[in-house]
Motif scaffolding. Structure first.
Motif, PDB file in Angstrom:
ATOM      1  N   SER A 162      42.283  31.571  28.773  1.00 45.57           N
ATOM      2  CA  SER A 162      42.135  31.719  27.322  1.00 45.57           C
ATOM      3  C   SER A 162      43.069  30.799  26.553  1.00 45.57           C
ATOM      4  O   SER A 162      42.796  30.452  25.404  1.00 45.57           O
ATOM      5  CB  SER A 162      42.388  33.174  26.908  1.00 45.57           C
ATOM      6  OG  SER A 162      41.348  34.015  27.384  1.00 45.57           O
ATOM      7  N   ARG A 190      33.987  42.599  30.343  1.00 48.90           N
ATOM      8  CA  ARG A 190      34.608  43.907  30.613  1.00 48.90           C
ATOM      9  C   ARG A 190      33.703  45.046  30.166  1.00 48.90           C
ATOM     10  O   ARG A 190      33.576  46.062  30.861  1.00 48.90           O
ATOM     11  CB  ARG A 190      35.962  43.973  29.918  1.00 48.90           C
ATOM     12  CG  ARG A 190      37.023  43.115  30.595  1.00 48.90           C
ATOM     13  CD  ARG A 190      38.296  42.992  29.791  1.00 48.90           C
ATOM     14  NE  ARG A 190      39.356  42.360  30.572  1.00 48.90           N
ATOM     15  CZ  ARG A 190      40.427  41.782  30.063  1.00 48.90           C
ATOM     16  NH1 ARG A 190      40.602  41.761  28.735  1.00 48.90           N
ATOM     17  NH2 ARG A 190      41.336  41.225  30.841  1.00 48.90           N
ATOM     18  N   GLU A 201      37.999  37.904  36.712  1.00 51.41           N
ATOM     19  CA  GLU A 201      38.238  38.360  35.344  1.00 51.41           C
ATOM     20  C   GLU A 201      39.627  37.954  34.874  1.00 51.41           C
ATOM     21  O   GLU A 201      39.800  37.479  33.743  1.00 51.41           O
ATOM     22  CB  GLU A 201      38.068  39.878  35.279  1.00 51.41           C
ATOM     23  CG  GLU A 201      38.172  40.452  33.882  1.00 51.41           C
ATOM     24  CD  GLU A 201      37.971  41.958  33.866  1.00 51.41           C
ATOM     25  OE1 GLU A 201      38.902  42.673  33.433  1.00 51.41           O
ATOM     26  OE2 GLU A 201      36.898  42.415  34.286  1.00 51.41           O
ATOM     27  N   GLN A 202      40.620  38.096  35.747  1.00 47.44           N
ATOM     28  CA  GLN A 202      41.994  37.717  35.383  1.00 47.44           C
ATOM     29  C   GLN A 202      42.102  36.207  35.167  1.00 47.44           C
ATOM     30  O   GLN A 202      42.797  35.748  34.253  1.00 47.44           O
ATOM     31  CB  GLN A 202      42.969  38.161  36.477  1.00 47.44           C
ATOM     32  CG  GLN A 202      44.425  37.859  36.161  1.00 47.44           C
ATOM     33  CD  GLN A 202      44.896  38.531  34.880  1.00 47.44           C
ATOM     34  OE1 GLN A 202      44.760  39.745  34.737  1.00 47.44           O
ATOM     35  NE2 GLN A 202      45.432  37.753  33.945  1.00 47.44           N
ATOM     36  N   LEU A 259      35.276  37.310  27.590  1.00 48.51           N
ATOM     37  CA  LEU A 259      35.896  38.289  28.476  1.00 48.51           C
ATOM     38  C   LEU A 259      35.641  39.713  27.993  1.00 48.51           C
ATOM     39  O   LEU A 259      35.415  40.628  28.806  1.00 48.51           O
ATOM     40  CB  LEU A 259      37.393  38.018  28.575  1.00 48.51           C
ATOM     41  CG  LEU A 259      38.175  38.834  29.597  1.00 48.51           C
ATOM     42  CD1 LEU A 259      37.625  38.625  30.990  1.00 48.51           C
ATOM     43  CD2 LEU A 259      39.653  38.438  29.546  1.00 48.51           C
ATOM     44  N   ASP A 278      40.822  35.304  31.838  1.00 45.95           N
ATOM     45  CA  ASP A 278      41.837  35.678  30.852  1.00 45.95           C
ATOM     46  C   ASP A 278      42.946  34.634  30.802  1.00 45.95           C
ATOM     47  O   ASP A 278      43.376  34.214  29.717  1.00 45.95           O
ATOM     48  CB  ASP A 278      42.400  37.054  31.217  1.00 45.95           C
ATOM     49  CG  ASP A 278      43.192  37.687  30.081  1.00 45.95           C
ATOM     50  OD1 ASP A 278      43.155  37.150  28.953  1.00 45.95           O
ATOM     51  OD2 ASP A 278      43.839  38.721  30.304  1.00 45.95           O
ATOM     52  N   ASN A 291      37.061  32.139  25.102  1.00 45.76           N
ATOM     53  CA  ASN A 291      37.210  32.945  26.318  1.00 45.76           C
ATOM     54  C   ASN A 291      37.530  34.411  26.066  1.00 45.76           C
ATOM     55  O   ASN A 291      36.998  35.283  26.763  1.00 45.76           O
ATOM     56  CB  ASN A 291      38.250  32.326  27.245  1.00 45.76           C
ATOM     57  CG  ASN A 291      37.629  31.313  28.202  1.00 45.76           C
ATOM     58  OD1 ASN A 291      36.662  30.636  27.851  1.00 45.76           O
ATOM     59  ND2 ASN A 291      38.175  31.214  29.398  1.00 45.76           N
ATOM     60  N   PRO A 292      38.396  34.752  25.099  1.00 46.13           N
ATOM     61  CA  PRO A 292      38.644  36.184  24.875  1.00 46.13           C
ATOM     62  C   PRO A 292      37.382  36.955  24.494  1.00 46.13           C
ATOM     63  O   PRO A 292      37.192  38.102  24.941  1.00 46.13           O
ATOM     64  CB  PRO A 292      39.667  36.179  23.730  1.00 46.13           C
ATOM     65  CG  PRO A 292      40.379  34.870  23.876  1.00 46.13           C
ATOM     66  CD  PRO A 292      39.317  33.906  24.305  1.00 46.13           C
TER      67      PRO A 292
END
Length: 384
Positions: free
Chosen positions: A102, A117, A95-96, A113, A99, A109-110
């Motif tokens: 992005s 989440r 997940e990181q 993501l 991010d 991507n945001p």
């Protein structure tokens, strides 16, 4: 992976900035038992304030339509950079990483993501998988992936060709090989994914060896609202002479160019209707669109050295017979021919639109990115 996970349906999510598309797919059979789209996420007056609410609504709709709980969640993620070359089970570190990437895909991507989440929060006990649009193109040879700029600067900031629509190109290249009755490892194909976004891909033995999109989905073919290939100096010129800032230029190239920039509409159906009515700008736009495709087909034939089929897919590629004919016009000397009657016939499945004895087949193969995401998600969980 447990037996229930391996045999259960996959909840495929495609989270955009203001919409969430979902589909419940049986990866083994390809059958869908539920599907839908939730729109206007976060917009003023909407009853869907955020991605979390959208995912919860999708789950409620899914249970109403299908009455089952998914076993795996598969997420479309646009940019995997040079970090991901395959579908990957999501944990905090993945997940990181999405991010962090992005910076390479700030428009996509945001949003992807946010969907991840929200789904991890709503379905904490289910395995969740990221399927990257760029992963299929991680096989590009260095000569195809490299931009001829300062090498140190490129390495520091991740400047290279990544390519997109990889999920579609992977699915379609395999489906085309199956249609031809040949193993994908023994085929040389040019796949043309023509939708609002559009890209070409040279696939050699099931492997991407060249593709038209670059560090972002902006490079390459003329698209609905994107310019495709452009001399970089155009941006410097417009900045200096028209006073356009970088944000304005980025919006123009992504949202106000392509067919929309040339005609006022990014919808191929509108442009074709205008051209039929005598609109000269629309006719020029169609000619430009086809010219760019023909340019890439010729270039990729040269790169591959031989060719088994040109394959059209996605909304325009599957449904617009005139675009298919115009894009390949004049290539008969290379062995690429379109049969007018086959091309014009109303059909929905995979089909041949070239003469039977043509040395290079021309095919129309419907894409199914959700099924491909489902299959890759199940495989990733099984391998984890």
């Amino acid at each position: 992976m447990s037996e229930s996970t391996s045999s259960g349906p996959v909840f495929v999510l495609n989270a955009g900035s203001s919409s969430l598309k979902y589909r419940l797919v049986d990866a083994a059979t390809g059958e869908s038992s539920a599907a839908g789209t939730i729109e206007r996420i976060g917009e003023q007056g909407s009853d869907v304030p955020d991605a979390g609410t959208a995912v919860r609504q999708a789950l409620e709709q899914l249970r109403e339509q299908a009455g089952v709980t998914p076993a795996v969640v598969g997420h479309r993620v646009v940019h995997g950079g040079d970090r991901f070359d395959a579908a990957t089970v999501i944990d905090d570190s993945v997940e990181q990483a999405i991010d962090d990437l992005s910076a390479l895909a700030p428009l996509h991507n945001p949003a992807n993501l946010a969907g991840i989440r929200a789904a991890r929060e709503a379905l904490p006990d289910l395995p969740q998988v990221a399927v990257f649009d760029t992963a299929f193109h991680r096989t590009l040879p260095a000569a195809a992936a490299t931009y001829a700029i300062d090498a140190d600067l490129a390495a520091r900031y991740g400047v290279r060709r990544y390519g997109f629509h990889g999920t579609s190109h992977r699915y379609v290249s395999r489906a085309a090989a199956a249609f031809l009755g040949r193993p994908v490892q023994a085929t040389k194909l040019i796949v043309l994914h023509l939708g609002n976004g559009a890209s070409a891909c040279a696939v050699d033995g099931g492997v991407s060896v060249e593709t038209s999109m670059g560090i972002t989905p902006l490079e390459g073919l003329v698209m609905g609202t994107r310019s495709g290939d452009l001399d970089p100096a155009v941006l410097f010129h417009l900045h200096r002479q028209a006073g356009l800032g970088f944000d304005e230029l980025e919006r123009m190239l992504n949202s106000g160019s392509g067919l929309k920039g040339l005609t006022g509409s990014g919808d191929m159906r509108d442009v074709r209707a205008a051209a039929a009515g005598g609109d000269i700008a629309a006719r020029i736009a169609l000619d430009t669109y086809a010219h760019r495709i023909r340019h890439y087909v010729g270039a990729y034939l040269a790169q591959l050295g031989a060719l088994d089929a040109v394959v059209f897919t996605a909304g325009v590629g599957e449904n617009d017979a005139a675009t298919r004919a115009e894009s390949l016009a004049g290539l008969e000397g290379l062995g690429i021919r379109v049969d007018p009657q086959r091309n014009a016939a109303t059909a929905t499945g995979a089909r041949r639109i070239s003469p039977d004895r043509a040395p290079i087949a021309v095919l129309v193969v419907p894409t199914d990115e959700e099924l491909e995401i489902a299959r890759q998600s199940v495989a990733a969980v099984a391998a984890a």
